[in-house]
Design a protein around this motif. Sequence first.
Motif, short mmCIF file in Angstrom:
data_model
loop_
_atom_site.label_atom_id
_atom_site.label_comp_id
_atom_site.label_asym_id
_atom_site.label_seq_id
_atom_site.Cartn_x
_atom_site.Cartn_y
_atom_site.Cartn_z
N ARG A 1 73.04 6.29 20.17
CA ARG A 1 71.99 7.62 19.63
C ARG A 1 71.90 7.41 18.17
O ARG A 1 71.02 7.63 17.75
CB ARG A 1 72.83 8.77 20.35
CG ARG A 1 72.08 10.04 19.83
CD ARG A 1 72.66 11.47 20.31
NE ARG A 1 72.73 11.35 21.87
CZ ARG A 1 71.77 11.80 22.51
NH1 ARG A 1 70.54 11.89 22.14
NH2 ARG A 1 71.94 11.68 23.96
N ASP B 1 64.37 7.57 11.56
CA ASP B 1 64.31 8.26 10.45
C ASP B 1 64.01 7.31 9.20
O ASP B 1 63.27 7.47 8.37
CB ASP B 1 65.67 8.74 10.08
CG ASP B 1 65.85 9.75 8.75
OD1 ASP B 1 64.98 10.70 8.65
OD2 ASP B 1 66.36 9.23 7.91
N CYS C 1 68.75 6.98 15.95
CA CYS C 1 68.08 8.21 15.32
C CYS C 1 68.19 7.64 13.72
O CYS C 1 67.01 7.99 12.95
CB CYS C 1 69.12 9.48 15.05
SG CYS C 1 69.16 10.42 16.54
N GLU D 1 65.27 12.55 18.82
CA GLU D 1 66.21 13.25 19.76
C GLU D 1 66.06 12.60 20.98
O GLU D 1 65.65 13.01 21.85
CB GLU D 1 66.21 14.60 19.98
CG GLU D 1 66.42 15.48 18.73
CD GLU D 1 66.70 17.12 18.95
OE1 GLU D 1 66.44 17.37 19.90
OE2 GLU D 1 66.95 17.66 17.88
#
Length: 216
Positions: free
Chosen positions: A100, A108, A104, A116
């Motif tokens: 995860r 970014d 992320c 998410e």
Amino acid sequence: MTTLDLFRSTAPGEFERIGPGACILRGFALAGEDGLLSALASIEAEAPFRRINTPGGRPMSVMLTSCGALGWTSDRYGYRYSRVHPDTRRPWPAMPPALRQLACNAADTAGFPGFEPDACLINRYLPGARMSLHQDRDERDLRAPIVSVSLGMSATFLFGGLQRAERTAHVPLHHGDVAVWGGPDRLRYHGIMPLPHHPHPVLGAQRINLTFRKAS
């Protein structure tokens, strides 16, 4: 030069733009490689890879498993997300924190903050396996990007347009590379050319592709 360098054409850390909302983050996943491979082994033990059929009844050349709240499956009723593994009938494994966080961070870096993911589709390609041109359009929130991590053998990523017939770019993907596409590129057709038999020094004769989505 290390052995792994032989499977790369660009330096780790390079940001390669392939569309206004799409890029390749070269070597982005290499720093957390050991954690990723350990997490993948745990996922496979709980939710084994399986070969699924298209709605038309033809077996796909890749094998598939998933983690997260939703997983991907297909049968004569069509392609869809499911909350349980089709064979075990148990919920998919929870998405490991290492996976995860990688997704992320990649989103970014590519300009999509606040990603998410609730689904990670994991494809295993053996030599000769391929993925035909398709769109990822079954997710409810198309504002979220797709984050795709390549591990193992190198592959050629086909990145097309918003129509299937549009010309495709041929983009090499190597162990540790992460592709991200969203915004105006979110519904572009994409696929993988038949995988050549060039075993990777760590994962051998296979390519593992992790695709993170916001499906619900």
